[in-house]
Design a protein around this motif. Sequence first.
Motif, PDB file in Angstrom:
ATOM      1  N   CYS A 109      38.907  40.978  44.384  1.00  0.00           N
ATOM      2  CA  CYS A 109      40.088  41.300  45.189  1.00  0.00           C
ATOM      3  C   CYS A 109      41.357  40.653  44.644  1.00  0.00           C
ATOM      4  N   GLY A 110      41.224  39.483  44.052  1.00  0.00           N
ATOM      5  CA  GLY A 110      42.413  38.778  43.576  1.00  0.00           C
ATOM      6  C   GLY A 110      42.757  39.016  42.129  1.00  0.00           C
ATOM      7  N   TRP A 111      41.793  39.559  41.340  1.00  0.00           N
ATOM      8  CA  TRP A 111      42.018  39.654  39.910  1.00  0.00           C
ATOM      9  C   TRP A 111      41.714  41.026  39.309  1.00  0.00           C
ATOM     10  N   LEU A 112      40.805  41.789  39.888  1.00  0.00           N
ATOM     11  CA  LEU A 112      40.331  43.019  39.245  1.00  0.00           C
ATOM     12  C   LEU A 112      40.657  44.290  40.016  1.00  0.00           C
ATOM     13  N   CYS A 113      41.294  44.188  41.155  1.00  0.00           N
ATOM     14  CA  CYS A 113      41.668  45.372  41.930  1.00  0.00           C
ATOM     15  C   CYS A 113      43.069  45.829  41.505  1.00  0.00           C
ATOM     16  N   PRO A 114      43.210  46.998  40.892  1.00  0.00           N
ATOM     17  CA  PRO A 114      44.532  47.455  40.451  1.00  0.00           C
ATOM     18  C   PRO A 114      45.550  47.564  41.587  1.00  0.00           C
ATOM     19  N   PHE A 115      45.118  48.082  42.754  1.00  0.00           N
ATOM     20  CA  PHE A 115      46.076  48.172  43.855  1.00  0.00           C
ATOM     21  C   PHE A 115      46.415  46.781  44.383  1.00  0.00           C
ATOM     22  N   GLY A 116      45.449  45.861  44.339  1.00  0.00           N
ATOM     23  CA  GLY A 116      45.742  44.483  44.717  1.00  0.00           C
ATOM     24  C   GLY A 116      46.779  43.872  43.804  1.00  0.00           C
ATOM     25  N   ALA A 117      46.662  44.169  42.488  1.00  0.00           N
ATOM     26  CA  ALA A 117      47.660  43.677  41.536  1.00  0.00           C
ATOM     27  C   ALA A 117      49.026  44.283  41.828  1.00  0.00           C
ATOM     28  N   LEU A 118      49.038  45.575  42.197  1.00  0.00           N
ATOM     29  CA  LEU A 118      50.300  46.231  42.531  1.00  0.00           C
ATOM     30  C   LEU A 118      50.930  45.602  43.767  1.00  0.00           C
ATOM     31  N   GLN A 119      50.098  45.203  44.728  1.00  0.00           N
ATOM     32  CA  GLN A 119      50.618  44.521  45.916  1.00  0.00           C
ATOM     33  C   GLN A 119      51.192  43.142  45.566  1.00  0.00           C
ATOM     34  N   GLU A 120      50.528  42.438  44.665  1.00  0.00           N
ATOM     35  CA  GLU A 120      51.047  41.138  44.220  1.00  0.00           C
ATOM     36  C   GLU A 120      52.446  41.303  43.626  1.00  0.00           C
TER      37      GLU A 120
END
Length: 702
Positions: free
Chosen positions: A510-521
């Motif tokens: 969730c913190g490193w490998l999720c592309p949409f999570g990265a976009l949210q960051e």
Amino acid sequence: MAGRIKLLLVCLFVLSPVKAELSDSKQALIQELFPSATVIEDALPDFPVYPVYQLQELLGYAYESMDHSRLQGFAGKPISMLIGLDTRGRFTGVRVLNHHEPVFLHGLGEEPLFDFVEQYEGRSLREQIIVNTSNSDRSGRTSQGNVVHFDGVSKATVSVLIINDTVLSSALKVARKKLNGFAQSAPTRAKPDFYEPLSWQQLIDRGYIIRSQVTAEAIEARLGRPLRDYPIAIEPAEGELFAELFLGYINAPMVGRNLLGDEGYRKLMQTIGEQAQVLAVMSRGAYPHVSETFVPGSTPNRIGLTQNNLSVEMRDLNLLESTTEFRAAGAPSFDARHLFRVGGNAGFNPGASAEFKLNVELALNHLVVDRADLSMPVRFDDSLFEAVEIAPDPSDSRQPVWIGLWKERWWQISLLVLGLTVLTVFFARQRSLSRHPELVHRFRWGFLFFTLFFIGFYAQGQLSVVNIYTLFLAIWDGFSLNVFLLDPVIFILWIYTFLTLFVWGRGLFCGWLCPFGALQEMAAWLGEKLKFPQVKIPEQWHRRLILLKYPILLGLVGTAFYSLTLAEQLAEVEPFKTSITLLFVRHWPFVAYAVGLLVIGMFIHKFYCRYLCPLGAGLAVLGRLRLFSWLDRVDLCGTPCQHCKNACGINAIRKDGRIDYDECIQCLECVVILNDKEQCVDKRLENKKQLKASRILATDAG
């Protein structure tokens, strides 16, 4: 009387008509496939096909693909199609009846799917159909000799490859059963112990290697003009042939051992496996069997192979090194030589007659290209082979679809594995590396860019809750690993995520490998830079809201067992398809939803991840099985120090200092703080004590 009643019941239930009636809607579709049809019969009782006639003349057969091939689609369910096949083995058309491919249903729309299947109309089973997956442009199908290239669909490579395999494999079953000229000959295989050392000339004289010669005069007669008219230097020298071709069936020890040597033959057989069949093609002369632009590991355009009126797939194994010398005494030098895996959907019977085709294409200028196709009979000496009692099903010996996909995406796989390896090493050494805050921050942002742009936008490696209920449905209907191997990037990410759940919990994905999570960051960072007010959800509301994603997950999984179509529609709660798969090129409500979540994330850090993500909920449940608690805590954490809690953007640290691993995204910010002498209260108090002690010692010494 009782006996008569039983007999009547048997007649009603056991001896009831077996021919299924043809519905009006299906009859209308078959009429589209055969516009000149005047009679469309019900499905045959012994073989599920619909005979189609024009008056008394049989035009062909229509059939449903699921009656002959149940290859699972990307969603774990077969793609149902109605296919028309005329009496000469040509497709009259393909119509999609039902499917559950998410990218077409709720992404690209169904128009690209319908455009893809339209390419089959007019094509023949005698042609080798290859789906182009390397480019995203739909520039129209192209034909080169016996090879036909279909344009794939960008973002839906797996789905169209499954469709192609389903269409071809089902059509072959129908053709072999119902059409003249497509029946298989008696199956054969190479004799495993038939061998003696022979020279090159002996191999040719005995018919173990077939030689075909093409003269310049024969080509000029086919082309209708002399070879010297062409701007390229294609005219053979004095006494040279236009092309001289040699073919050998490598599986036969008499051929394979004489050409490759005992050790080389053994290694090759171990590499390709027992089911693979290999044909060696060698050539010399002015026109070799592959062009200068031939890509190793691909399908050749200049040559082709047919057997029983069917095109036999040929794909270069890329296993014959340029330095490898043939062991047979007197073997000449060649301009080109390759080992081709043969078979495909049509299969290949090595002891039966076949036809080898050489496709000659010569450009007269940039507008005019002359073509000539030459066919040469192929029949290896019968002494190489023995009969097989039971004919093997070609589908058992052909290469699975997923193997080709893995080979095609080898560099993406390599880069992904390298990235995951670096991430694993970093996490394994997080306690020592976290003493360097700048290094941790730079690495994290660098990896987030890698996740978003390579894993997400390019490699399409966004995991989804759809994958979870696809797994459950696969287990429910009969598990097959082949379904999950169709997308190598998704498969590798799932395996890695599953294994790391037991070590670090859900946070690594969730913190490193999720592309949409990265976009949210990145959206959150932009919101801070634009000085948007950062909203902190009160603790009591936060603890309630984080539970929302669990009923969403249960609802989606439960709905999938009731209606997969409805579950796919409800899965749009995930904005992944809109933002990552389709790059926001979609109908405006979906785009507005995805963009809205990102905008909210600029005010409330990772709002979607924390409160709505069903995938995160599923990973959190499995993450409770983790074996370690990597994030250190000290006595002052939470009592009274709240520095880590206040710095945690996702609010995964409780007031008492405990880490909530169900919510933690492993950003490592708290680990950096804990090891920073300037930020951690515990470290600062320890430093003060050491400074006070050193002053006392200095005073005593004075």
